[in-house]
Design an enzyme around this catalytic site. Sequence first.
Site, mmCIF file in Angstrom:
data_model
loop_
_atom_site.group_PDB
_atom_site.id
_atom_site.type_symbol
_atom_site.label_atom_id
_atom_site.label_comp_id
_atom_site.label_asym_id
_atom_site.label_seq_id
_atom_site.Cartn_x
_atom_site.Cartn_y
_atom_site.Cartn_z
ATOM 1 C CE LYS A 174 -1.408 65.227 -28.823
ATOM 2 N NZ LYS A 174 -2.776 65.684 -29.139
ATOM 3 C CD GLU A 249 3.813 53.362 -39.973
ATOM 4 O OE1 GLU A 249 3.573 53.782 -41.122
ATOM 5 O OE2 GLU A 249 4.514 52.363 -39.748
ATOM 6 C CB CYS A 283 -2.102 57.240 -43.894
ATOM 7 S SG CYS A 283 -2.786 55.731 -43.220
ATOM 8 C CD GLU A 384 -0.806 62.966 -46.432
ATOM 9 O OE1 GLU A 384 -0.240 63.651 -45.558
ATOM 10 O OE2 GLU A 384 -1.131 61.777 -46.254
HETATM 11 P P1 NAD Z 1 -0.721 65.835 -37.325
HETATM 12 O O1 NAD Z 1 0.712 65.607 -37.672
HETATM 13 O O2 NAD Z 1 -1.248 67.209 -37.425
HETATM 14 O O3 NAD Z 1 -1.013 65.379 -35.827
HETATM 15 C C1 NAD Z 1 -0.760 64.063 -35.379
HETATM 16 C C2 NAD Z 1 -0.588 64.079 -33.877
HETATM 17 O O4 NAD Z 1 0.613 64.764 -33.546
HETATM 18 C C3 NAD Z 1 -1.714 64.814 -33.124
HETATM 19 O O5 NAD Z 1 -2.027 64.114 -31.938
HETATM 20 C C4 NAD Z 1 -1.078 66.154 -32.817
HETATM 21 O O6 NAD Z 1 -1.640 66.775 -31.687
HETATM 22 C C5 NAD Z 1 0.358 65.746 -32.552
HETATM 23 N N1 NAD Z 1 1.361 66.823 -32.690
HETATM 24 C C6 NAD Z 1 1.280 67.964 -33.415
HETATM 25 N N2 NAD Z 1 2.411 68.696 -33.266
HETATM 26 C C7 NAD Z 1 3.226 67.995 -32.435
HETATM 27 C C8 NAD Z 1 4.538 68.213 -31.906
HETATM 28 N N3 NAD Z 1 5.241 69.315 -32.191
HETATM 29 N N4 NAD Z 1 5.062 67.275 -31.103
HETATM 30 C C9 NAD Z 1 4.377 66.134 -30.821
HETATM 31 N N5 NAD Z 1 3.132 65.893 -31.260
HETATM 32 C C10 NAD Z 1 2.565 66.793 -32.081
HETATM 33 O O7 NAD Z 1 -1.573 64.808 -38.220
HETATM 34 P P2 NAD Z 1 -3.164 64.706 -38.385
HETATM 35 O O8 NAD Z 1 -3.637 65.881 -39.174
HETATM 36 O O9 NAD Z 1 -3.832 64.407 -37.087
HETATM 37 O O10 NAD Z 1 -3.255 63.400 -39.291
HETATM 38 C C11 NAD Z 1 -3.099 63.399 -40.665
HETATM 39 C C12 NAD Z 1 -1.725 62.906 -41.076
HETATM 40 O O11 NAD Z 1 -1.471 61.624 -40.496
HETATM 41 C C13 NAD Z 1 -1.620 62.683 -42.575
HETATM 42 O O12 NAD Z 1 -0.377 63.143 -43.021
HETATM 43 C C14 NAD Z 1 -1.724 61.175 -42.730
HETATM 44 O O13 NAD Z 1 -1.154 60.644 -43.888
HETATM 45 C C15 NAD Z 1 -1.018 60.717 -41.494
HETATM 46 N N6 NAD Z 1 -1.395 59.357 -41.151
HETATM 47 C C16 NAD Z 1 -0.478 58.372 -41.378
HETATM 48 C C17 NAD Z 1 -0.801 57.051 -41.111
HETATM 49 C C18 NAD Z 1 0.193 55.950 -41.344
HETATM 50 O O14 NAD Z 1 0.028 54.877 -40.777
HETATM 51 N N7 NAD Z 1 1.217 56.154 -42.156
HETATM 52 C C19 NAD Z 1 -2.066 56.740 -40.585
HETATM 53 C C20 NAD Z 1 -2.975 57.779 -40.379
HETATM 54 C C21 NAD Z 1 -2.620 59.091 -40.654
#
Ligand code: NAD
Length: 499
Positions: A174, A249, A283, A384
């Site tokens: 997804k 992550e 991130c 963040e």
């Molecule tokens: P997000 O948490 O909003 O979404 C991430 C994914 O989770 C999306 O596919 C979203 O549809 C899904 N999601 C949302 N609610 C959910 C639920 N209740 N159950 C299951 N899945 C759900 O994050 P984003 O805005 O897409 O990305 C930004 C964040 O990701 C930042 O906090 C960033 O630091 C982090 N990030 C971390 C890394 C790492 O390796 N540590 C890498 C890239 C991004």
Amino acid sequence: MKTFRNFIAGQWTAPSTGEYFDNVNPADTSDVIGRFPLSGEADVQRAVESAARGFERWRHTPAPERGDILRRVGDLIVQRKEEIADAMTREMGKPLTETRGDVQEGIDTAYYAATEGRRLFGHTVPSEMRQKWAMSFRRPIGICGIITPFNFPLAIPTWKMFPALLCGNACIFKPAEDVPHTGTLFVEILLDAGLPPEVIQLVHGIGETVGKAIVEHPEIPVVSFTGSTETGRIVGETCGRMHKRLSLEMGGKNAQIVLDDADVDLAMEGVLWGAFGTTGQRCTATSRLILQDGIHDDFLSQLVDRARSLRLGDGRKKDTDVGPLISEAAREKVERYIDLGQADGADLLCGGRRPEGREYEKGHFFEPTIFARVDAGMRIEQEEIFGPVLSVVRVRTPDEAFRINNGVKYGLSSSIYTRDVTIAFRALNELDNGITYVNAPTIGAEAHLPFGGVKQTGNGHREGGWEVYEFYSETKVGYLDFSGRLQRAQIDNYPGTPD
Ligand code: NAD
């Protein structure tokens, strides 16, 4: 307008709900890339039933053969690199130089995985008994739920799915709802390379529906999630309750430290790239700059000039340095932090607002922003923001810099600029992060090394490198006794021990 589909049970298929969402270009919201499925739980259920069949077939395919398919995937991504980079910039905004790097990370990950098919080592060790062998080997686990964020639309799915597939698992993917097009191109390539169709399922939709259904499905024993710490907490609670294997992550609040003895020109290039690349939506973005007293004032004034001269714009234009934020909600979040920083008494030195001009009217642009006189503990120093906002903290000593680096709940990456080898090695030992760069910015991970963070950035697993193969495979141990008699371990080999 083009209507896209899910890939479930070996077919490109419409969602059970009959509903779709628009995928728009964040640099120009009148540019709609297409309509993508707003799938429901029933789609996830069908995907699981099909993936179970795919897994039964794929688990018996020899690992070197699985690796050969991933090598072909790598070759196809090489051929389509420009096309994917362009599509990625169009749907998430970062400049083409960066999206090309994102695609290259996928290529590197594919070739690494391909060779792993001929290793996937277990261990053979001597048994403590005579005429007995002891060994460990790896087994696939089952269906992996793969949930990814918007900011690395190809690299992150490949970090997860290539090792998962190489180990013999099936995947339900997804992608983030902001980047469904790159996700679709990726699955097309997997299929073109010869991956058996039921081994991969693509289910588009929002996290609270499709993501949640994947996390809660009892037939999906493995979940790999990258996203915010808030969402990761929800995912983690469910997986903990259901005894699932989970890799998280999550967020970061990464700092670059510049000490008085540093090569300041090098440090300047590093912080500009680290803080404002991907519009701060990495991130590993540099969101804190820790400057030692002696260089603080000069460094800061030069930095502000350089930040002001960065060119904002459509990432597909050649001279763009900084693209838009992903969405209006992301821009409003950044604006809330600008207000918070000012209310807490930090000095806003540049940016802090939406750029003016017709070319910016239809996109989610925001000016590169620098706050000075930031104290440890302020919310802009702790939380963040995920935008082009840099908080500058002044320190007197390296020890103070280390303390401030470590004083946040996250622990992904850190960077230190110094010419003192003793301080550099101390930093490697003492900074509480999964990755520390010396004389390089907080970003720049390479595919063949483990990637991940400590504290609330992760849950102890790593992506990339050799470690991720541990996550996607189950270690099994085999003992083969060819002595022809009962040998009681720990007992017969210590005959002097009373029963
Ligand atoms: P997000 O948490 O909003 O979404 C991430 C994914 O989770 C999306 O596919 C979203 O549809 C899904 N999601 C949302 N609610 C959910 C639920 N209740 N159950 C299951 N899945 C759900 O994050 P984003 O805005 O897409 O990305 C930004 C964040 O990701 C930042 O906090 C960033 O630091 C982090 N990030 C971390 C890394 C790492 O390796 N540590 C890498 C890239 C991004």
